[in-house]
Design a protein around this motif. Structure first.
Motif, PDB file in Angstrom:
ATOM      1  N   ALA A  45      47.318  50.389  71.340  1.00 55.47           N
ATOM      2  CA  ALA A  45      47.304  50.626  72.782  1.00 55.47           C
ATOM      3  C   ALA A  45      48.576  51.352  73.200  1.00 55.47           C
ATOM      4  N   VAL A  46      48.396  52.500  73.856  1.00 52.27           N
ATOM      5  CA  VAL A  46      49.528  53.292  74.343  1.00 52.27           C
ATOM      6  C   VAL A  46      49.254  53.645  75.809  1.00 52.27           C
ATOM      7  N   PRO A  47      49.478  52.713  76.732  1.00 53.53           N
ATOM      8  CA  PRO A  47      49.277  53.037  78.151  1.00 53.53           C
ATOM      9  C   PRO A  47      50.169  54.204  78.562  1.00 53.53           C
ATOM     10  N   VAL A  48      49.622  55.118  79.365  1.00 51.80           N
ATOM     11  CA  VAL A  48      50.375  56.310  79.750  1.00 51.80           C
ATOM     12  C   VAL A  48      50.332  56.497  81.265  1.00 51.80           C
ATOM     13  N   ALA A  49      51.014  57.542  81.721  1.00 53.54           N
ATOM     14  CA  ALA A  49      51.035  57.924  83.133  1.00 53.54           C
ATOM     15  C   ALA A  49      51.390  59.394  83.184  1.00 53.54           C
ATOM     16  N   ASP A  50      51.337  59.965  84.400  1.00 50.50           N
ATOM     17  CA  ASP A  50      51.627  61.390  84.531  1.00 50.50           C
ATOM     18  C   ASP A  50      52.981  61.663  85.178  1.00 50.50           C
ATOM     19  N   GLY A  51      53.815  60.613  85.276  1.00 48.54           N
ATOM     20  CA  GLY A  51      55.125  60.778  85.877  1.00 48.54           C
ATOM     21  C   GLY A  51      55.209  60.247  87.290  1.00 48.54           C
ATOM     22  N   GLY A  52      54.065  59.861  87.866  1.00 49.93           N
ATOM     23  CA  GLY A  52      54.049  59.278  89.202  1.00 49.93           C
ATOM     24  C   GLY A  52      53.884  57.779  89.126  1.00 49.93           C
ATOM     25  N   ASP A  53      53.093  57.241  90.036  1.00 53.82           N
ATOM     26  CA  ASP A  53      52.794  55.815  90.071  1.00 53.82           C
ATOM     27  C   ASP A  53      52.252  55.372  88.714  1.00 53.82           C
ATOM     28  N   GLY A  54      52.843  54.341  88.132  1.00 57.19           N
ATOM     29  CA  GLY A  54      52.426  53.850  86.823  1.00 57.19           C
ATOM     30  C   GLY A  54      53.381  54.215  85.709  1.00 57.19           C
ATOM     31  N   THR A  55      54.361  55.069  85.992  1.00 57.70           N
ATOM     32  CA  THR A  55      55.321  55.475  84.961  1.00 57.70           C
ATOM     33  C   THR A  55      56.142  54.290  84.466  1.00 57.70           C
ATOM     34  N   LEU A  56      56.609  53.454  85.391  1.00 53.72           N
ATOM     35  CA  LEU A  56      57.408  52.301  84.988  1.00 53.72           C
ATOM     36  C   LEU A  56      56.580  51.327  84.158  1.00 53.72           C
ATOM     37  N   ALA A  57      55.330  51.117  84.549  1.00 54.00           N
ATOM     38  CA  ALA A  57      54.461  50.213  83.786  1.00 54.00           C
ATOM     39  C   ALA A  57      54.224  50.745  82.384  1.00 54.00           C
ATOM     40  N   ALA A  58      54.042  52.058  82.250  1.00 46.29           N
ATOM     41  CA  ALA A  58      53.856  52.654  80.930  1.00 46.29           C
ATOM     42  C   ALA A  58      55.111  52.485  80.087  1.00 46.29           C
ATOM     43  N   ALA A  59      56.270  52.644  80.708  1.00 44.73           N
ATOM     44  CA  ALA A  59      57.523  52.447  79.985  1.00 44.73           C
ATOM     45  C   ALA A  59      57.678  51.002  79.537  1.00 44.73           C
ATOM     46  N   ALA A  65      62.590  47.146  79.176  1.00 43.21           N
ATOM     47  CA  ALA A  65      62.717  45.901  79.941  1.00 43.21           C
ATOM     48  C   ALA A  65      62.933  46.223  81.409  1.00 43.21           C
ATOM     49  N   ARG A  66      62.273  45.480  82.283  1.00 40.59           N
ATOM     50  CA  ARG A  66      62.465  45.665  83.723  1.00 40.59           C
ATOM     51  C   ARG A  66      63.787  45.039  84.158  1.00 40.59           C
ATOM     52  N   VAL A  67      64.518  45.770  84.970  1.00 46.17           N
ATOM     53  CA  VAL A  67      65.731  45.257  85.602  1.00 46.17           C
ATOM     54  C   VAL A  67      65.530  45.375  87.109  1.00 46.17           C
ATOM     55  N   THR A  68      65.611  44.272  87.818  1.00 49.52           N
ATOM     56  CA  THR A  68      65.356  44.258  89.255  1.00 49.52           C
ATOM     57  C   THR A  68      66.672  44.188  90.022  1.00 49.52           C
ATOM     58  N   VAL A  69      66.809  45.067  91.001  1.00 47.60           N
ATOM     59  CA  VAL A  69      68.056  45.180  91.759  1.00 47.60           C
ATOM     60  C   VAL A  69      67.736  45.387  93.243  1.00 47.60           C
ATOM     61  N   PRO A  70      68.710  45.181  94.124  1.00 51.02           N
ATOM     62  CA  PRO A  70      68.499  45.512  95.547  1.00 51.02           C
ATOM     63  C   PRO A  70      68.392  47.027  95.718  1.00 51.02           C
ATOM     64  N   SER A  82      62.623  47.744  90.723  1.00 48.79           N
ATOM     65  CA  SER A  82      62.974  47.682  89.312  1.00 48.79           C
ATOM     66  C   SER A  82      63.047  49.057  88.678  1.00 48.79           C
ATOM     67  N   TYR A  83      63.867  49.142  87.639  1.00 47.53           N
ATOM     68  CA  TYR A  83      63.853  50.286  86.736  1.00 47.53           C
ATOM     69  C   TYR A  83      63.699  49.738  85.324  1.00 47.53           C
ATOM     70  N   GLY A  84      63.386  50.599  84.375  1.00 48.15           N
ATOM     71  CA  GLY A  84      63.205  50.170  83.002  1.00 48.15           C
ATOM     72  C   GLY A  84      64.387  50.584  82.145  1.00 48.15           C
ATOM     73  N   VAL A  85      64.720  49.765  81.164  1.00 49.55           N
ATOM     74  CA  VAL A  85      65.831  50.101  80.272  1.00 49.55           C
ATOM     75  C   VAL A  85      65.471  49.762  78.833  1.00 49.55           C
ATOM     76  N   ARG A  86      65.816  50.672  77.952  1.00 55.64           N
ATOM     77  CA  ARG A  86      65.653  50.467  76.507  1.00 55.64           C
ATOM     78  C   ARG A  86      66.848  51.124  75.838  1.00 55.64           C
ATOM     79  N   GLY A  87      67.783  50.314  75.371  1.00 56.02           N
ATOM     80  CA  GLY A  87      69.018  50.867  74.824  1.00 56.02           C
ATOM     81  C   GLY A  87      69.795  51.580  75.917  1.00 56.02           C
ATOM     82  N   SER A  88      70.154  52.830  75.657  1.00 57.31           N
ATOM     83  CA  SER A  88      70.921  53.609  76.640  1.00 57.31           C
ATOM     84  C   SER A  88      70.030  54.514  77.479  1.00 57.31           C
TER      85      SER A  88
END
Length: 382
Positions: A45-59, A65-70, A82-88
């Motif tokens: 399974a490789v969920p994808v997106a086109d760069g709009g809504d759903g990009t974070l979920a695909a990542a 990992a989701r990081v939630t901030v104000p 939230s934004y996503g982070v994997r390494g740097s």
């Protein structure tokens, strides 16, 4: 001696079915249908997106990992995002924090909506040490030329009274000075890449205000006013930086966020689906694949213009792997589907007893489609 036939290897790479299922949920249901007929099938399974809504979920599905901030919402309200982070590496999705859909209950704000929240997330990722930031900018609520985003990143934009200008296109009308001395220091050492699938310039008849403003609630008078404000903003940015990017392809994306990101934040642009595929590891997943299953809510004319299923089909075709698609509805004729690299398409509406069932119970329908695909394309049940 009979040599056993290896189990088929199927890559399921759908986009979301907007309003009903995430891309990951689509993949889960289709996989269940495949396994109901072929229990030994290997599913990737490789969920994808086109760069709009759903990009974070695909990542996130790819291991970020989701990081939630104000952060600030599209009308400047305080919210969490939230934004996503994997390494740097980090992934920021504009629609997550200041997208048009977030105004569905409160009403549109064509003159004052802001991109500031996207800048909040980028700043947070840079503070966290990100060295590469991918920003998906589809689905914007604002037409502010990236003003709010840049203010969140430390740019100071002031009016004739020396005070910071307000949000949105109205703020651009008042801007007379741009000070970049406080711009986030992390930008100088990081690669910032914008997922952008449109080629509109910032201003004019094909610009951000004229083409996308009406979708965000702008009246004809608002469009004229916003276009003039964006032109004023472009003049100010050019005078400050010595470079004029208003006519760059994609400068008008997301209400001019594309312009602000490139002209001031030093970003580069790439096709959205291409970027997401890299994050998700789609190319590696195709190695040894028997079949690719892609899809989205509707396979229609828009699918052929930068949407994820067409991009998945192109990548799979280059790898020599056949492709079928699932969707809520399919309006593209068979010839156009095949020209796009899709051998067959299956619609929930054709499987459902009613439109209501297709919208309210898509999961079981996708499982039935998965079973059909197993029988018709993978030799299941023979």
């Amino acid at each position: 001696m009979t040599v056993p036939t290896p189990a088929p290897r199927v890559v399921i790479a759908p986009d979301k079915f907007k309003g009903t299922l995430t891309a990951a949920a689509v993949a889960t249901h289709v996989a269940a249908g495949l396994r109901s007929v072929l229990p030994d099938v290997e599913v990737v399974a490789v969920p994808v997106a086109d760069g709009g809504d759903g990009t974070l979920a695909a990542a996130e599905a790819a291991g970020f990992a989701r990081v939630t901030v104000p952060a600030h919402g599209p009308t400047g309200e305080d919210r969490k995002a939230s934004y996503g982070v994997r390494g740097s590496e980090a992934v920021v999705e504009l629609a997550e924090v200041c997208g048009l859909d977030l105004l569905a209950d409160t009403g549109l704000a064509p003159l004052t909506a802001t991109s500031r929240g996207t800048g909040d997330l980028i700043a947070a990722a840079l503070d966290d040490g990100a060295r590469r930031v991918v920003v998906g900018i589809g689905g914007s609520a604002s037409t502010d030329g990236g003003l709010g985003l840049l203010q969140a990143l430390g740019a100071r934009v002031t009016g004739a009274d020396g005070r910071e200008v307000g949000p949105g296109g109205l703020g651009l009308e008042q801007a007379v000075a741009l000070d970049l001395s406080g711009l986030h220091p992390g930008l100088s050492g990081a690669e910032v890449v914008v997922a952008c699938d449109v080629d509109n310039p910032l201003t004019g008849s094909r610009g951000a205000a004229a083409v996308y403003g009406p979708q965000k609630g702008a009246s004809p008078d608002d469009v004229e006013r916003l276009d003039a404000a964006l032109a004023r903003w472009a003049d100010l940015v050019a005078a400050t930086t010595g470079r004029d990017h208003r006519d760059d392809p994609g400068a008008g994306a997301a209400g001019g966020v594309g312009f602000g990101m490139v002209a001031v934040a030093g970003a580069t642009t790439r096709p959205g689906a291409e970027l997401v595929f890299e994050l998700a590891g789609l190319h590696d997943a195709l190695t040894g694949a028997t079949l690719v299953i892609t899809g989205e809510g509707a396979l229609d004319r828009q699918t052929l213009h930068g949407k994820a299923p067409a991009a998945v089909a192109a990548v799979a075709r280059d790898a020599g792997v056949p492709v079928v698609a699932v969707a809520g509805k399919v309006t593209l004729p068979e010839g156009e589907l095949r020209a796009a690299g899709i051998d067959a398409a299956y619609a929930l509406l054709d499987e459902a007893a009613s439109v209501k069932e297709a919208f309210e119970a898509p999961g079981p329908l996708l499982e039935r489609l998965g079973a059909r695909i197993a029988r018709e394309h993978l030799g299941g049940g023979r």
